[in-house]
Design a protein around this motif. Sequence first.
Motif, PDB file in Angstrom:
ATOM      1  N   LEU A  81      33.522 -39.499  -6.087  1.00 36.15           N
ATOM      2  CA  LEU A  81      32.443 -38.642  -6.575  1.00 36.15           C
ATOM      3  C   LEU A  81      32.576 -37.224  -6.030  1.00 36.15           C
ATOM      4  O   LEU A  81      32.323 -36.245  -6.728  1.00 36.15           O
ATOM      5  CB  LEU A  81      31.081 -39.232  -6.200  1.00 36.15           C
ATOM      6  CG  LEU A  81      30.694 -40.518  -6.928  1.00 36.15           C
ATOM      7  CD1 LEU A  81      29.433 -41.125  -6.327  1.00 36.15           C
ATOM      8  CD2 LEU A  81      30.483 -40.260  -8.417  1.00 36.15           C
ATOM      9  N   ILE A  86      30.480 -33.956  -6.761  1.00 37.00           N
ATOM     10  CA  ILE A  86      29.154 -34.537  -6.559  1.00 37.00           C
ATOM     11  C   ILE A  86      29.057 -34.898  -5.082  1.00 37.00           C
ATOM     12  O   ILE A  86      29.811 -35.737  -4.598  1.00 37.00           O
ATOM     13  CB  ILE A  86      28.959 -35.806  -7.418  1.00 37.00           C
ATOM     14  CG1 ILE A  86      29.034 -35.434  -8.900  1.00 37.00           C
ATOM     15  CG2 ILE A  86      27.645 -36.498  -7.088  1.00 37.00           C
ATOM     16  CD1 ILE A  86      29.015 -36.624  -9.837  1.00 37.00           C
ATOM     17  N   TYR A  98      22.574 -39.427  -4.044  1.00 34.10           N
ATOM     18  CA  TYR A  98      22.842 -38.015  -4.258  1.00 34.10           C
ATOM     19  C   TYR A  98      21.492 -37.329  -4.202  1.00 34.10           C
ATOM     20  O   TYR A  98      20.577 -37.697  -4.954  1.00 34.10           O
ATOM     21  CB  TYR A  98      23.504 -37.788  -5.624  1.00 34.10           C
ATOM     22  CG  TYR A  98      23.565 -36.331  -5.996  1.00 34.10           C
ATOM     23  CD1 TYR A  98      24.551 -35.503  -5.463  1.00 34.10           C
ATOM     24  CD2 TYR A  98      22.616 -35.774  -6.851  1.00 34.10           C
ATOM     25  CE1 TYR A  98      24.584 -34.157  -5.770  1.00 34.10           C
ATOM     26  CE2 TYR A  98      22.649 -34.434  -7.171  1.00 34.10           C
ATOM     27  CZ  TYR A  98      23.629 -33.632  -6.628  1.00 34.10           C
ATOM     28  OH  TYR A  98      23.662 -32.303  -6.933  1.00 34.10           O
ATOM     29  N   LEU A 103      22.362 -43.439  -6.783  1.00 34.67           N
ATOM     30  CA  LEU A 103      23.352 -43.267  -7.836  1.00 34.67           C
ATOM     31  C   LEU A 103      24.098 -44.577  -8.063  1.00 34.67           C
ATOM     32  O   LEU A 103      24.572 -44.864  -9.158  1.00 34.67           O
ATOM     33  CB  LEU A 103      24.317 -42.167  -7.360  1.00 34.67           C
ATOM     34  CG  LEU A 103      25.358 -41.556  -8.273  1.00 34.67           C
ATOM     35  CD1 LEU A 103      24.743 -41.101  -9.569  1.00 34.67           C
ATOM     36  CD2 LEU A 103      26.020 -40.385  -7.561  1.00 34.67           C
ATOM     37  N   VAL A 128      26.306 -43.968 -14.670  1.00 35.76           N
ATOM     38  CA  VAL A 128      27.264 -42.959 -15.145  1.00 35.76           C
ATOM     39  C   VAL A 128      26.660 -42.181 -16.322  1.00 35.76           C
ATOM     40  O   VAL A 128      26.153 -41.076 -16.144  1.00 35.76           O
ATOM     41  CB  VAL A 128      28.612 -43.601 -15.547  1.00 35.76           C
ATOM     42  CG1 VAL A 128      29.612 -42.511 -15.951  1.00 35.76           C
ATOM     43  CG2 VAL A 128      29.189 -44.429 -14.410  1.00 35.76           C
ATOM     44  N   SER A 142      21.733 -40.475 -12.535  1.00 33.63           N
ATOM     45  CA  SER A 142      23.049 -40.867 -13.049  1.00 33.63           C
ATOM     46  C   SER A 142      23.984 -39.647 -13.039  1.00 33.63           C
ATOM     47  O   SER A 142      23.524 -38.501 -12.975  1.00 33.63           O
ATOM     48  CB  SER A 142      22.931 -41.443 -14.458  1.00 33.63           C
ATOM     49  OG  SER A 142      22.500 -40.461 -15.352  1.00 33.63           O
ATOM     50  N   ILE A 143      25.275 -39.914 -13.100  1.00 33.24           N
ATOM     51  CA  ILE A 143      26.272 -38.837 -13.046  1.00 33.24           C
ATOM     52  C   ILE A 143      26.044 -37.843 -14.185  1.00 33.24           C
ATOM     53  O   ILE A 143      26.127 -36.631 -13.992  1.00 33.24           O
ATOM     54  CB  ILE A 143      27.703 -39.434 -13.117  1.00 33.24           C
ATOM     55  CG1 ILE A 143      27.975 -40.246 -11.852  1.00 33.24           C
ATOM     56  CG2 ILE A 143      28.745 -38.333 -13.284  1.00 33.24           C
ATOM     57  CD1 ILE A 143      29.352 -40.866 -11.802  1.00 33.24           C
TER      58      ILE A 143
END
Length: 234
Positions: A81, A86, A98, A103, A128, A142-143
Amino acid sequence: EEIEVLYEIDSTNEFLKRNYKSFHDGAIVVAIKQTAGKGRMGRSWYSPEGGLWYSVLFKPKIHINLHVYTKIFSIAIVEVLRKLKIKAYIKWPNDIYYNGKKLCGILSEAVSVNDRVVAIIVGIGLNVNNDIPEELKNVAVSIKDILRKKVKITYLLDSINKHAWNILVNYRNETENITKLWKKYLVPREGDVLKVKVDDEIVEGKVLKISDDILYVDVGGKVIGVQSIHQLVE
Ligand code: BTN
């Protein structure tokens, strides 16, 4: 490398628990969605399409503590990440966070037969490209929300596994070094002052020592062993 992709399954951990005999050491089972995703401590894990939900199977020839596997994957995920810019960290004991929001979660389980561990299953749930439901937006992220764009799930799956595998072969017999690396990304750190719940009361304490499953906190001169994440107050 053995990867099985399932469109829909109750839980990839449960699937491997039922079927570990048909898979090799290192096999990976990915689900597009899970209908009964499991979290730690009996919680459920919401697993809609768009997230990375998978489990890795190990059939250890030598005994390795379950925590070691969890730590290896935590380190691998954080480092992958961070390559994506991130700034993730490990929230004790084994969540990936995060900016104060979850996450990723990891659920490692062992299957024993006659007191012998025959299979280790490391389950990883990474938000994700999935939307976080409204009621979880204060605690999870989420990412896609962090980067404001979608990321290829196969890229993440591949990078995390390659990296975890490297850590595993390099450090196999040096678990202290894995712990050292784990502590580098860990929050809280030894010396941090934080709030903990003791007998339903929220008190401030200083972290003296961190172990795999107990956080030793000095609360007004008395050392308290914090066992569950529920006792940690944000
Ligand atoms: C937690 O933070 O409580 C752990 C969550 C682990 C979720 C993953 S998703 C893939 C695997 N299958 C499951 O049922 N759980 C793990």
